[in-house]
Design a protein around this motif. Structure first.
Motif, mmCIF file in Angstrom:
data_model
loop_
_atom_site.group_PDB
_atom_site.id
_atom_site.type_symbol
_atom_site.label_atom_id
_atom_site.label_comp_id
_atom_site.label_asym_id
_atom_site.label_seq_id
_atom_site.Cartn_x
_atom_site.Cartn_y
_atom_site.Cartn_z
ATOM 1 N N SER A 1 0.822 -1.219 0.000
ATOM 2 C CA SER A 1 0.000 0.000 0.000
ATOM 3 C C SER A 1 0.855 1.268 0.000
ATOM 4 O O SER A 1 0.344 2.349 -0.235
ATOM 5 N N GLY A 2 2.135 1.135 0.249
ATOM 6 C CA GLY A 2 3.042 2.284 0.198
ATOM 7 C C GLY A 2 3.658 2.389 -1.185
ATOM 8 O O GLY A 2 3.136 1.860 -2.160
ATOM 9 N N GLN A 3 4.770 3.087 -1.254
ATOM 10 C CA GLN A 3 5.468 3.262 -2.528
ATOM 11 C C GLN A 3 6.857 2.659 -2.432
ATOM 12 O O GLN A 3 7.497 2.717 -1.387
ATOM 13 N N ILE A 4 7.327 2.098 -3.538
ATOM 14 C CA ILE A 4 8.675 1.550 -3.617
ATOM 15 C C ILE A 4 9.381 2.311 -4.728
ATOM 16 O O ILE A 4 8.923 2.336 -5.873
ATOM 17 N N ALA A 5 10.491 2.947 -4.392
ATOM 18 C CA ALA A 5 11.222 3.787 -5.340
ATOM 19 C C ALA A 5 11.699 2.970 -6.539
ATOM 20 O O ALA A 5 12.028 1.797 -6.424
ATOM 21 N N GLU A 6 11.749 3.620 -7.698
ATOM 22 C CA GLU A 6 12.227 2.961 -8.911
ATOM 23 C C GLU A 6 13.675 2.515 -8.763
ATOM 24 O O GLU A 6 14.087 1.530 -9.362
ATOM 25 N N ASP A 7 14.457 3.251 -7.957
ATOM 26 C CA ASP A 7 15.875 2.904 -7.782
ATOM 27 C C ASP A 7 16.115 2.084 -6.503
ATOM 28 O O ASP A 7 17.228 2.062 -5.977
ATOM 29 N N PHE A 8 15.090 1.386 -6.041
ATOM 30 C CA PHE A 8 15.197 0.527 -4.861
ATOM 31 C C PHE A 8 16.392 -0.410 -5.023
ATOM 32 O O PHE A 8 16.623 -0.980 -6.090
ATOM 33 N N THR A 9 17.180 -0.576 -3.960
ATOM 34 C CA THR A 9 18.360 -1.445 -3.977
ATOM 35 C C THR A 9 18.222 -2.506 -2.897
ATOM 36 O O THR A 9 17.921 -2.188 -1.752
ATOM 37 N N LEU A 10 18.438 -3.743 -3.286
ATOM 38 C CA LEU A 10 18.431 -4.857 -2.346
ATOM 39 C C LEU A 10 19.869 -5.337 -2.215
ATOM 40 O O LEU A 10 20.504 -5.716 -3.199
ATOM 41 N N ARG A 11 20.375 -5.284 -0.992
ATOM 42 C CA ARG A 11 21.737 -5.745 -0.722
ATOM 43 C C ARG A 11 21.676 -7.029 0.105
ATOM 44 O O ARG A 11 20.970 -7.099 1.103
ATOM 45 N N LEU A 12 22.425 -8.005 -0.331
ATOM 46 C CA LEU A 12 22.509 -9.284 0.374
ATOM 47 C C LEU A 12 23.852 -9.320 1.104
ATOM 48 O O LEU A 12 24.896 -9.350 0.465
ATOM 49 N N PRO A 13 23.832 -9.314 2.437
ATOM 50 C CA PRO A 13 25.088 -9.247 3.172
ATOM 51 C C PRO A 13 25.946 -10.513 3.034
ATOM 52 O O PRO A 13 27.162 -10.442 3.110
ATOM 53 N N TYR A 14 25.330 -11.654 2.826
ATOM 54 C CA TYR A 14 26.073 -12.912 2.718
ATOM 55 C C TYR A 14 25.532 -13.738 1.549
ATOM 56 O O TYR A 14 24.962 -14.813 1.753
ATOM 57 N N PRO A 15 25.723 -13.255 0.325
ATOM 58 C CA PRO A 15 25.174 -14.012 -0.804
ATOM 59 C C PRO A 15 25.940 -15.320 -1.011
ATOM 60 O O PRO A 15 27.144 -15.393 -0.756
ATOM 61 N N PRO A 16 25.232 -16.343 -1.466
ATOM 62 C CA PRO A 16 25.916 -17.596 -1.765
ATOM 63 C C PRO A 16 26.834 -17.414 -2.981
ATOM 64 O O PRO A 16 26.657 -16.463 -3.752
ATOM 65 N N PRO A 17 27.782 -18.308 -3.176
ATOM 66 C CA PRO A 17 28.670 -18.201 -4.335
ATOM 67 C C PRO A 17 27.881 -18.107 -5.635
ATOM 68 O O PRO A 17 26.894 -18.817 -5.839
ATOM 69 N N GLY A 18 28.305 -17.208 -6.481
ATOM 70 C CA GLY A 18 27.658 -17.033 -7.782
ATOM 71 C C GLY A 18 26.474 -16.092 -7.786
ATOM 72 O O GLY A 18 25.915 -15.804 -8.840
ATOM 73 N N VAL A 19 26.068 -15.592 -6.620
ATOM 74 C CA VAL A 19 24.933 -14.669 -6.526
ATOM 75 C C VAL A 19 25.471 -13.276 -6.224
ATOM 76 O O VAL A 19 26.249 -13.102 -5.299
ATOM 77 N N PRO A 20 25.064 -12.276 -7.020
ATOM 78 C CA PRO A 20 25.522 -10.912 -6.740
ATOM 79 C C PRO A 20 25.080 -10.460 -5.351
ATOM 80 O O PRO A 20 24.059 -10.901 -4.839
ATOM 81 N N GLY A 21 25.828 -9.568 -4.764
ATOM 82 C CA GLY A 21 25.502 -9.050 -3.441
ATOM 83 C C GLY A 21 24.568 -7.864 -3.470
ATOM 84 O O GLY A 21 24.135 -7.379 -2.423
ATOM 85 N N GLU A 22 24.219 -7.397 -4.672
ATOM 86 C CA GLU A 22 23.359 -6.221 -4.775
ATOM 87 C C GLU A 22 22.535 -6.287 -6.052
ATOM 88 O O GLU A 22 23.031 -6.681 -7.107
ATOM 89 N N PHE A 23 21.273 -5.888 -5.930
ATOM 90 C CA PHE A 23 20.361 -5.784 -7.063
ATOM 91 C C PHE A 23 19.793 -4.372 -7.041
ATOM 92 O O PHE A 23 19.285 -3.930 -6.004
ATOM 93 N N VAL A 24 19.862 -3.674 -8.168
ATOM 94 C CA VAL A 24 19.446 -2.271 -8.218
ATOM 95 C C VAL A 24 18.285 -2.110 -9.183
ATOM 96 O O VAL A 24 18.340 -2.583 -10.322
ATOM 97 N N GLY A 25 17.245 -1.428 -8.720
ATOM 98 C CA GLY A 25 16.065 -1.147 -9.531
ATOM 99 C C GLY A 25 14.881 -1.974 -9.071
ATOM 100 O O GLY A 25 15.006 -3.188 -8.890
ATOM 101 N N ARG A 26 13.751 -1.299 -8.860
ATOM 102 C CA ARG A 26 12.540 -1.968 -8.360
ATOM 103 C C ARG A 26 12.179 -3.190 -9.194
ATOM 104 O O ARG A 26 11.900 -4.259 -8.658
ATOM 105 N N GLU A 27 12.191 -3.069 -10.513
ATOM 106 C CA GLU A 27 11.785 -4.183 -11.367
ATOM 107 C C GLU A 27 12.820 -5.303 -11.360
ATOM 108 O O GLU A 27 12.463 -6.475 -11.405
ATOM 109 N N VAL A 28 14.094 -4.958 -11.285
ATOM 110 C CA VAL A 28 15.153 -5.971 -11.200
ATOM 111 C C VAL A 28 14.999 -6.765 -9.909
ATOM 112 O O VAL A 28 15.062 -8.001 -9.913
#
Length: 72
Positions: A24-51
Motif C-alpha cells: 500500500s506504500g510506494q517503492i522507489a524505482e531505484d530501490f536497492t536490495l543488498r545481500l550481506p552474505y550471498p551464496p557463491p555465484g549470486v551478486p551481493g546487490e540488485f538495483v532497480g525496483r523491477e530488477v
C-alpha cells in the motif's frame, strides 16, 4: 494511512516474494536490495525496483521462505 511501523511490517511481508503490487506504500524505482552474505555465484546487490522484483519472484519457489520475526 498506516503508520510507519505498519508499513514496514507490510513491506517485510511482501518483500521475500517480490509482491510489490500488493504494497500500500510506494517503492522507489531505484530501490536497492543488498545481500550481506550471498551464496557463491549470486551478486551481493540488485538495483532497480523491477530488477529486484524479478529476482525475488524467480527465486521464491526454489528457496526457503524468508521470514522476519521478533521485530523491534
Amino acid at each position: 494511512m498506516a503508520d510507519a511501523l505498519d508499513l514496514l511490517r507490510e513491506f517485510l511481508d511482501i518483500l521475500p516474494e517480490g509482491r510489490f503490487d500488493e504494497f500500500s506504500g510506494q517503492i522507489a524505482e531505484d530501490f536497492t536490495l543488498r545481500l550481506p552474505y550471498p551464496p557463491p555465484g549470486v551478486p551481493g546487490e540488485f538495483v532497480g525496483r523491477e530488477v529486484v522484483r524479478e529476482r525475488l519472484q524467480s527465486t521464491a519457489k526454489g528457496r526457503s521462505p524468508i521470514v522476519f520475526s521478533d521485530l523491534v
